[in-house]
Design a protein around this motif. Sequence first.
Motif, PDB file in Angstrom:
ATOM      1  N   ARG A  53      -1.315  -6.521   4.883  1.00 18.78           N
ATOM      2  CA  ARG A  53      -1.364  -7.205   6.160  1.00 18.78           C
ATOM      3  C   ARG A  53       0.028  -7.756   6.453  1.00 18.78           C
ATOM      4  NH1 ARG A  53      -5.104  -8.102   9.544  1.00 18.78           N
ATOM      5  NH2 ARG A  53      -6.814  -7.638   8.166  1.00 18.78           N
ATOM      6  N   VAL A  54       0.560  -7.384   7.616  1.00 20.10           N
ATOM      7  CA  VAL A  54       1.838  -7.885   8.101  1.00 20.10           C
ATOM      8  C   VAL A  54       1.515  -8.630   9.389  1.00 20.10           C
ATOM      9  CG1 VAL A  54       4.158  -7.282   8.862  1.00 20.10           C
ATOM     10  CG2 VAL A  54       3.022  -5.885   7.116  1.00 20.10           C
ATOM     11  N   GLY A  55       1.404  -9.946   9.282  1.00 16.09           N
ATOM     12  CA  GLY A  55       0.909 -10.727  10.418  1.00 16.09           C
ATOM     13  C   GLY A  55      -0.546 -10.354  10.652  1.00 16.09           C
ATOM     14  N   ARG A  56      -0.842  -9.865  11.845  1.00 14.31           N
ATOM     15  CA  ARG A  56      -2.204  -9.417  12.150  1.00 14.31           C
ATOM     16  C   ARG A  56      -2.369  -7.917  11.959  1.00 14.31           C
ATOM     17  NH1 ARG A  56      -4.183 -10.990  17.693  1.00 14.31           N
ATOM     18  NH2 ARG A  56      -6.146 -10.444  16.737  1.00 14.31           N
ATOM     19  N   LEU A  57      -1.283  -7.229  11.683  1.00 13.12           N
ATOM     20  CA  LEU A  57      -1.306  -5.770  11.587  1.00 13.12           C
ATOM     21  C   LEU A  57      -1.615  -5.314  10.172  1.00 13.12           C
ATOM     22  CD1 LEU A  57       1.957  -5.154  13.613  1.00 13.12           C
ATOM     23  CD2 LEU A  57      -0.392  -5.143  14.469  1.00 13.12           C
ATOM     24  N   VAL A  58      -2.259  -4.169  10.053  1.00  8.66           N
ATOM     25  CA  VAL A  58      -2.538  -3.572   8.748  1.00  8.66           C
ATOM     26  C   VAL A  58      -1.604  -2.386   8.571  1.00  8.66           C
ATOM     27  CG1 VAL A  58      -4.253  -2.392   7.320  1.00  8.66           C
ATOM     28  CG2 VAL A  58      -4.944  -4.283   8.803  1.00  8.66           C
ATOM     29  N   ARG A  59      -0.927  -2.344   7.449  1.00 11.54           N
ATOM     30  CA  ARG A  59       0.001  -1.262   7.124  1.00 11.54           C
ATOM     31  C   ARG A  59      -0.398  -0.675   5.776  1.00 11.54           C
ATOM     32  NH1 ARG A  59       1.328  -1.229  11.914  1.00 11.54           N
ATOM     33  NH2 ARG A  59       3.213  -2.215  12.685  1.00 11.54           N
ATOM     34  N   VAL A  60       0.004   0.562   5.555  1.00 17.02           N
ATOM     35  CA  VAL A  60      -0.206   1.225   4.263  1.00 17.02           C
ATOM     36  C   VAL A  60       1.106   1.836   3.818  1.00 17.02           C
ATOM     37  CG1 VAL A  60      -2.663   1.719   4.555  1.00 17.02           C
ATOM     38  CG2 VAL A  60      -0.983   3.343   5.397  1.00 17.02           C
ATOM     39  N   ASP A  61       1.268   1.970   2.518  1.00 17.16           N
ATOM     40  CA  ASP A  61       2.430   2.651   1.954  1.00 17.16           C
ATOM     41  C   ASP A  61       2.131   4.139   2.006  1.00 17.16           C
ATOM     42  OD1 ASP A  61       4.118   4.003   0.055  1.00 17.16           O
ATOM     43  OD2 ASP A  61       4.641   2.044  -0.761  1.00 17.16           O
ATOM     44  N   LEU A  62       2.938   4.884   2.719  1.00 18.25           N
ATOM     45  CA  LEU A  62       2.681   6.308   2.931  1.00 18.25           C
ATOM     46  C   LEU A  62       2.614   7.080   1.617  1.00 18.25           C
ATOM     47  CD1 LEU A  62       2.148   8.253   5.205  1.00 18.25           C
ATOM     48  CD2 LEU A  62       4.594   8.593   5.449  1.00 18.25           C
TER      49      LEU A  62
END
Length: 76
Positions: A53-62
Amino acid sequence: MAVRTSAARREVHDGRTVGEGRLVALDVAAEALSVSVKTLRRRIADGSVRGYRVGRLVRVDLDEVRDALVVEIPTV
Protein backbone atom coordinates in the motif's frame (compact mmCIF):
# COMPACT_ATOMS: atom_id res chain seq x y z
CA MET A 1 11.17 9.23 -16.12
CA ALA A 2 14.61 8.04 -15.06
CA VAL A 3 15.99 8.03 -11.53
CA ARG A 4 19.72 8.23 -10.92
CA THR A 5 21.25 6.60 -7.89
CA SER A 6 24.84 6.87 -6.81
CA ALA A 7 25.52 3.20 -7.58
CA ALA A 8 23.63 2.79 -10.84
CA ARG A 9 21.00 4.28 -13.06
CA ARG A 10 17.59 2.62 -12.83
CA GLU A 11 14.64 3.19 -15.11
CA VAL A 12 11.24 3.68 -13.50
CA HIS A 13 8.15 3.08 -15.66
CA ASP A 14 4.72 3.67 -14.11
CA GLY A 15 6.05 2.74 -10.68
CA ARG A 16 8.72 3.14 -8.08
CA THR A 17 11.97 1.31 -7.61
CA VAL A 18 12.11 -0.98 -4.57
CA GLY A 19 15.23 -3.03 -4.01
CA GLU A 20 15.80 -4.85 -7.27
CA GLY A 21 12.18 -4.76 -8.44
CA ARG A 22 9.60 -2.15 -9.35
CA LEU A 23 6.33 -1.35 -7.66
CA VAL A 24 3.69 -0.91 -10.32
CA ALA A 25 -0.06 -0.39 -10.37
CA LEU A 26 -2.25 -3.48 -10.60
CA ASP A 27 -3.41 -2.63 -14.12
CA VAL A 28 0.20 -2.33 -15.34
CA ALA A 29 1.13 -5.70 -13.81
CA ALA A 30 -2.04 -7.33 -15.13
CA GLU A 31 -1.35 -6.11 -18.66
CA ALA A 32 2.31 -7.17 -18.51
CA LEU A 33 1.34 -10.72 -17.48
CA SER A 34 -1.90 -11.02 -19.49
CA VAL A 35 -4.11 -11.57 -16.45
CA SER A 36 -6.96 -9.51 -15.04
CA VAL A 37 -6.73 -7.01 -12.21
CA LYS A 38 -9.33 -9.15 -10.44
CA THR A 39 -6.94 -12.12 -10.57
CA LEU A 40 -4.17 -10.04 -9.00
CA ARG A 41 -6.52 -8.82 -6.25
CA ARG A 42 -7.56 -12.43 -5.53
CA ARG A 43 -3.92 -13.50 -5.34
CA ILE A 44 -3.12 -10.66 -2.94
CA ALA A 45 -6.10 -11.68 -0.78
CA ASP A 46 -5.03 -15.34 -0.65
CA GLY A 47 -1.41 -14.41 0.09
CA SER A 48 0.23 -15.89 -3.01
CA VAL A 49 1.19 -12.38 -4.21
CA ARG A 50 2.36 -9.64 -1.90
CA GLY A 51 0.69 -6.23 -2.29
CA TYR A 52 2.12 -2.95 -1.03
CA ARG A 53 0.00 0.00 0.00
CA VAL A 54 1.38 3.38 -1.09
CA GLY A 55 -1.00 5.87 0.47
CA ARG A 56 -4.39 4.66 -0.71
CA LEU A 57 -3.00 2.89 -3.77
CA VAL A 58 -2.12 -0.79 -4.02
CA ARG A 59 1.10 -1.68 -5.84
CA VAL A 60 2.84 -4.97 -6.58
CA ASP A 61 6.45 -5.81 -7.34
CA LEU A 62 6.43 -6.90 -10.98
CA ASP A 63 9.23 -9.43 -10.45
CA GLU A 64 7.51 -11.00 -7.42
CA VAL A 65 4.23 -11.29 -9.32
CA ARG A 66 5.97 -12.86 -12.30
CA ASP A 67 7.70 -15.40 -10.04
CA ALA A 68 4.42 -16.24 -8.27
CA LEU A 69 2.22 -16.55 -11.36
CA VAL A 70 4.44 -17.86 -14.12
CA VAL A 71 4.89 -21.62 -13.83
CA GLU A 72 6.95 -23.71 -16.24
CA ILE A 73 5.10 -26.56 -17.89
CA PRO A 74 7.11 -29.78 -17.53
CA THR A 75 7.99 -31.65 -20.69
CA VAL A 76 7.67 -35.40 -21.05
